[in-house]
Write a protein that holds these residues in place. Sequence first.
Motif, short mmCIF file in Angstrom:
data_model
loop_
_atom_site.label_atom_id
_atom_site.label_comp_id
_atom_site.label_asym_id
_atom_site.label_seq_id
_atom_site.Cartn_x
_atom_site.Cartn_y
_atom_site.Cartn_z
N VAL A 94 -1.49 -66.24 -61.82
CA VAL A 94 -1.18 -65.19 -62.79
C VAL A 94 0.30 -65.29 -63.15
N PHE A 95 0.66 -64.66 -64.27
CA PHE A 95 2.05 -64.72 -64.69
C PHE A 95 2.44 -63.50 -65.49
N GLU A 96 3.75 -63.32 -65.64
CA GLU A 96 4.32 -62.32 -66.53
C GLU A 96 5.55 -62.92 -67.19
N THR A 97 5.85 -62.47 -68.40
CA THR A 97 7.05 -62.88 -69.10
C THR A 97 7.83 -61.62 -69.49
N LEU A 98 9.09 -61.58 -69.10
CA LEU A 98 9.95 -60.44 -69.40
C LEU A 98 11.12 -60.90 -70.25
N LYS A 99 11.73 -59.97 -70.93
CA LYS A 99 12.89 -60.26 -71.78
C LYS A 99 14.09 -59.48 -71.29
N TYR A 100 15.26 -60.11 -71.41
CA TYR A 100 16.48 -59.36 -71.13
C TYR A 100 17.48 -59.54 -72.27
N THR A 102 -0.78 -71.29 -48.51
CA THR A 102 0.33 -70.43 -48.91
C THR A 102 0.44 -70.36 -50.42
N PRO A 103 0.39 -69.17 -51.01
CA PRO A 103 0.55 -69.05 -52.47
C PRO A 103 1.93 -69.54 -52.90
N SER A 104 2.01 -69.94 -54.16
CA SER A 104 3.28 -70.40 -54.72
C SER A 104 3.90 -69.31 -55.58
N LEU A 105 5.21 -69.34 -55.67
CA LEU A 105 5.96 -68.42 -56.53
C LEU A 105 7.05 -69.21 -57.24
N THR A 106 7.02 -69.18 -58.55
CA THR A 106 8.02 -69.86 -59.36
C THR A 106 8.55 -68.87 -60.39
N ILE A 107 9.86 -68.83 -60.55
CA ILE A 107 10.51 -67.94 -61.51
C ILE A 107 11.45 -68.79 -62.35
N VAL A 108 11.33 -68.67 -63.68
CA VAL A 108 12.16 -69.48 -64.58
C VAL A 108 12.79 -68.60 -65.64
N ALA A 109 14.10 -68.65 -65.75
CA ALA A 109 14.82 -67.99 -66.85
C ALA A 109 15.11 -69.04 -67.91
N TYR A 110 14.86 -68.69 -69.17
CA TYR A 110 15.08 -69.65 -70.24
C TYR A 110 15.63 -68.94 -71.47
N LYS A 111 16.13 -69.72 -72.40
CA LYS A 111 16.82 -69.16 -73.55
C LYS A 111 15.87 -68.35 -74.44
N TYR A 112 16.41 -67.30 -74.98
CA TYR A 112 15.68 -66.44 -75.91
C TYR A 112 16.14 -66.77 -77.33
N HIS A 113 15.19 -67.12 -78.17
CA HIS A 113 15.49 -67.47 -79.56
C HIS A 113 14.89 -66.40 -80.47
N PRO A 114 15.61 -65.31 -80.68
CA PRO A 114 15.05 -64.20 -81.47
C PRO A 114 14.89 -64.56 -82.94
N ARG A 115 13.93 -63.93 -83.57
CA ARG A 115 13.79 -64.07 -85.02
C ARG A 115 15.00 -63.46 -85.71
N SER A 116 15.30 -63.97 -86.88
CA SER A 116 16.41 -63.43 -87.65
C SER A 116 16.04 -62.07 -88.24
N SER A 125 23.39 -66.26 -68.71
CA SER A 125 23.28 -65.87 -70.12
C SER A 125 23.05 -64.36 -70.20
N ASP A 126 23.65 -63.71 -71.19
CA ASP A 126 23.46 -62.27 -71.34
C ASP A 126 22.05 -61.92 -71.79
N SER A 127 21.42 -62.83 -72.54
CA SER A 127 20.07 -62.57 -73.05
C SER A 127 19.18 -63.77 -72.76
N GLY A 128 17.90 -63.51 -72.56
CA GLY A 128 16.98 -64.59 -72.27
C GLY A 128 15.58 -64.07 -72.01
N MET A 129 14.71 -65.00 -71.63
CA MET A 129 13.35 -64.69 -71.20
C MET A 129 13.21 -65.16 -69.77
N VAL A 130 12.31 -64.53 -69.02
CA VAL A 130 12.06 -64.99 -67.66
C VAL A 130 10.56 -64.97 -67.39
N ARG A 131 10.06 -66.09 -66.90
CA ARG A 131 8.63 -66.25 -66.59
C ARG A 131 8.45 -66.22 -65.07
N VAL A 132 7.56 -65.37 -64.59
CA VAL A 132 7.25 -65.24 -63.17
C VAL A 132 5.81 -65.71 -62.96
#
Length: 313
Positions: free
Chosen positions: A58-64, A135-149, A110-117
């Motif tokens: 399972v996963f979630e994606t959050l924005k900061y 053992t379950p796995s846990l991976t967390i990735v922060a990546y660049k946020y490219h907002p629409r104009s 980075s002040d702004s981005g996305m993060v996938r858990v």
Amino acid sequence: MPDIVDVDAYVSRLLAALRPGGENVLAYYDHRLGVIGTDPRLMLIPLDDHLVHRGDGVFETLKYIDRKLYQVEPHFARMERSAKAIFLEPPCPWDEVASLTLDVCRAGGSDSGMVRVIVGRGPGSFGIDPADCPTPSLTIVAYKYHPRSDASFAKGVTAFRTSIPAKQNYLARIKSIDYLPNVLMKREATQRGEDYPVCYDDKGFLAEGATENICIVDAAGRLVVPELNNALTGTTLMRAVELVKNEIEVVFAGIREEDIAPAKEMFILGTTNDCLSIIRYNGNPIADGRPGLVSKRIKSLILTDIAANGTPF
């Protein structure tokens, strides 16, 4: 036949290999190692993790934005529900997963981005039995946020009825890694030159987009939210309803395709874009073919909410 090499030679080849998309990766965490890395060439998941070859996870994606992570509690509450639905627990307590997520965002610099858990069944075999994975796995990735104009929001987007059916009720409510129907929906949109696909269930009711919820403002001026029988309950959707309910009547009801033609507005709600107006559906304009007041208001409310209530890191 390819060379058979030792560890040093293999790692050397790994570091030299092309890594498409690596420029967008800010930081990542792998619970097996217990450290945060920043070199995308080393962001790897074992191939025998059932997450990879069975979609068992399972996963979630959050924005900061401005170093404030949005909707932390709703996202992790939904992730916990999804995990329980497939009898999966993370390798550490959920509050620790949330804390690690903030750590990864902070490490990305980075002040702004996305993060996938992502929580997966874990490595152990190429079979199908979850018992193979100790053992379950846990991976967390922060990546660049490219907002629409701003111009893109002012213009609006197009949508169409995809040929891909909605997921069945049981699977639609679980935010699992298995997003193949969603991928096919997006592929069809790209082929047709449309921005967003919209799928319907077997009873003819609007379900959702590829990664977004879809709502309308009906001819009576009510915000109509699909009943979500065959759709994921979006965190952005539910927060938007909470924010706007004192300004407009909100109803949860089945939406058929014929209900769209007389609608005053149609829009998507999702983590990446917050609220985005659909101004043409199946080639036909929604109302006057311009973004409406309700969608603009919801977008404004969400941006204010992020600043006021996002979790700082």
